[in-house]
Scaffold this motif. Structure first.
Motif, short mmCIF file in Angstrom:
data_model
loop_
_atom_site.label_atom_id
_atom_site.label_comp_id
_atom_site.label_asym_id
_atom_site.label_seq_id
_atom_site.Cartn_x
_atom_site.Cartn_y
_atom_site.Cartn_z
N HIS A 94 8.21 4.34 -36.83
CA HIS A 94 7.29 4.50 -35.71
C HIS A 94 6.35 5.65 -36.05
O HIS A 94 6.65 6.81 -35.78
N GLN A 97 3.88 6.88 -31.15
CA GLN A 97 4.37 6.25 -29.93
C GLN A 97 3.25 6.11 -28.91
O GLN A 97 3.48 5.76 -27.76
N ARG A 98 2.01 6.33 -29.38
CA ARG A 98 0.86 6.04 -28.52
C ARG A 98 0.58 4.54 -28.54
O ARG A 98 0.75 3.88 -29.56
N CYS A 99 0.16 4.01 -27.41
CA CYS A 99 -0.18 2.59 -27.35
C CYS A 99 -1.36 2.39 -26.41
O CYS A 99 -1.51 3.11 -25.41
N ASN A 100 -2.20 1.43 -26.76
CA ASN A 100 -3.38 1.14 -25.94
C ASN A 100 -3.17 -0.05 -25.01
O ASN A 100 -4.10 -0.50 -24.35
N CYS A 106 7.86 -4.84 -22.70
CA CYS A 106 8.04 -4.05 -23.93
C CYS A 106 9.40 -3.36 -23.96
O CYS A 106 9.76 -2.63 -23.03
N LEU A 112 6.90 5.41 -24.92
CA LEU A 112 5.48 5.39 -25.28
C LEU A 112 4.71 6.59 -24.77
O LEU A 112 5.13 7.32 -23.88
N ASN A 113 3.51 6.73 -25.40
CA ASN A 113 2.47 7.67 -24.98
C ASN A 113 2.89 9.13 -25.08
O ASN A 113 2.65 9.94 -24.18
N GLY A 143 4.82 2.21 -30.43
CA GLY A 143 3.40 2.30 -30.14
C GLY A 143 2.57 1.27 -30.92
O GLY A 143 3.05 0.27 -31.38
N GLU A 144 1.32 1.60 -31.01
CA GLU A 144 0.39 0.78 -31.78
C GLU A 144 0.01 1.54 -33.05
O GLU A 144 -0.70 2.55 -33.00
N THR A 169 1.71 -5.02 -35.08
CA THR A 169 0.52 -4.57 -34.37
C THR A 169 0.15 -5.54 -33.25
O THR A 169 0.49 -6.72 -33.30
N ASN A 170 -0.57 -5.01 -32.25
CA ASN A 170 -1.09 -5.90 -31.20
C ASN A 170 -2.45 -6.48 -31.59
O ASN A 170 -3.00 -7.30 -30.87
#
Length: 401
Positions: A94, A97-100, A106, A112-113, A143-144, A169-170
């Motif tokens: 990882h 752990q940030r994600c948009n 999930c 996250l974040n 995250g992303e 990935t998203n």
């Protein structure tokens, strides 16, 4: 001589697969043998067999001529003698752990974040450490993962050390970071639907992602797999995604929704509406390798059994600790996973397919029961169907040959 009582059968048009679930052995039989077995007609079965056929059925536990020897061959005895050793081959890293996005289902939502903590030097140090102990596969996730501005430099670190490099990935940032595809061996992009009204990934514009995918060069598409999660809320959209993937040179897999807790059981789809796969359910007593064949490393270097079990109580150690590998070897958490056997998982010992599924995913068991040795029974129907489909595919191959 007698017919084993521990047999189950997978039927096809001309041939039947006989599986002995005590010995974990299988062989293909014809319809006449099958009828004798089903009717427990040992006399006429004996008359119909050649010596070679009889030996094949004895070898695979269809027939028994020595009960004591037969019992010694029980697969549970082999499992009890099998010594598991720590040999890490795969790491889910990882890098952030940030994600948009905010996907409603999930499994990693609670983590996250948080701000990034791993610098490029940290990742380089980690990569060398993992290479030195024989790790082969690195899967970058979050995250992303593409939110890291230095994602290309991160990928280069691992490729320079000849790791097999994967990416989860998203896909939302691929249009601006498409060059990352030159540095990885495979990528999984999550996309459940092209209908925005059915999209459960909050923040994702599904049509824009579709446009991004179509702009990816044909040469890169073969290393990309589109993955759809099927929930009870939407049991149809994955079919359109699959058609899109196949017609445009992408790979495709579907995943049944996995509950993160008991309150989400209603989101598990109906078995009749999902795509079961011809999983390789070979006769090796499939088991999860969490904590000894694979680990997850969090955004700060903390080590956990797998990417779906990043929970405070399951932290094993930190990779930047001097004796982290010894910590992993001596951890009670590691022992729990290494000692996990389908023969000691609640409700599994009586299942005919236990040695083919290995007790299922321990992360599901833990999320539902806070224990890895309790059966995740809501998912059993999917495992059993996948196993049966696999054996049917074996029979089809057998016919062709």
């Amino acid at each position: 001589m007698e017919i084993s009582r521990e047999l189950t059968f997978i039927e096809s048009t001309n041939k039947i697969l006989s599986y002995n679930y005590k010995l974990n052995k299988a062989c293909v039989i014809n319809n006449s043998v099958y009828n004798f077995l089903k009717n427990n007609d040992i006399i006429n079965l004996n008359k119909s067999l050649t010596d070679e056929e009889k030996q094949l059925l004895l070898k695979n536990g269809v027939l028994i001529d020595d009960k004591l020897e037969y019992d010694k061959l029980a697969y549970s005895n082999k499992l009890a003698k099998r010594k598991k050793v720590i040999k890490l081959t795969s790491v889910y890293l990882h890098i952030t752990q940030r994600c948009n996005l905010s996907c409603s289902y999930c499994y990693n939502h609670q983590n996250l974040n948080q701000p990034d903590k791993l610098s490029l030097n940290d990742i380089l140090s980690m990569a060398n450490t993992l290479k030195n102990i024989g790790v082969e596969n690195i899967i970058l996730t979050g995250g992303e993962a593409l939110l890291r501005k230095d994602i290309l430099e991160i990928c280069k670190i691992f490729k320079d050390l000849n790791f097999n490099l994967g990416l989860l990935t998203n896909g939302t940032l691929l249009s601006e970071k498409q060059s990352v595809l030159d540095l990885i061996d495979k990528a999984i992009i999550s996309i459940d639907t092209f209908d925005q009204t059915k999209n459960m990934r909050t923040g994702l514009n599904v049509l824009k992602l579709k446009e991004t995918l179509l702009k990816i060069s044909n040469a890169q598409r073969s290393k990309i797999t589109l993955r759809s999660v099927i929930t009870r809320n939407d049991e149809e959209s994955w079919k359109e995604v699959k058609d899109f993937a196949i017609s445009n040179g992408f790979n495709f897999i579907s995943s049944v929704f996995v509950p993160n807790n008991s309150s989400e059981l209603d989101l598990i789809p109906n078995i009749d509406n999902v795509e079961t796969c011809e999983t390789d359910c070979s006769l090796n007593g499939s088991v999860c390798g969490a904590c000894y064949n694979e680990i997850a490393i969090d955004f700060n270097g903390d080590i956990y059994p797998c990417q779906a079990l990043i929970k405070p109580e399951l932290k094993v150690t930190n990779i930047f600790n001097h004796d982290w590998l010894k910590d992993l070897e001596n951890s009670k958490i590691t022992s729990t996973f290494m000692n996990r056997s389908v023969d000691n998982i609640e409700n599994c010992p009586s299942c005919e397919y236990k040695y083919l599924c290995g007790g299922g995913c321990p992360a599901i068991s833990y999320n539902l029961h806070h224990s890895v040795i309790k059966c995740a029974s809501p998912m059993c129907i999917f495992s059993k169907t996948n196993i049966e489909n696999y054996w049917k595919s074996v029979l089809k191959k057998y016919f062709k040959e």
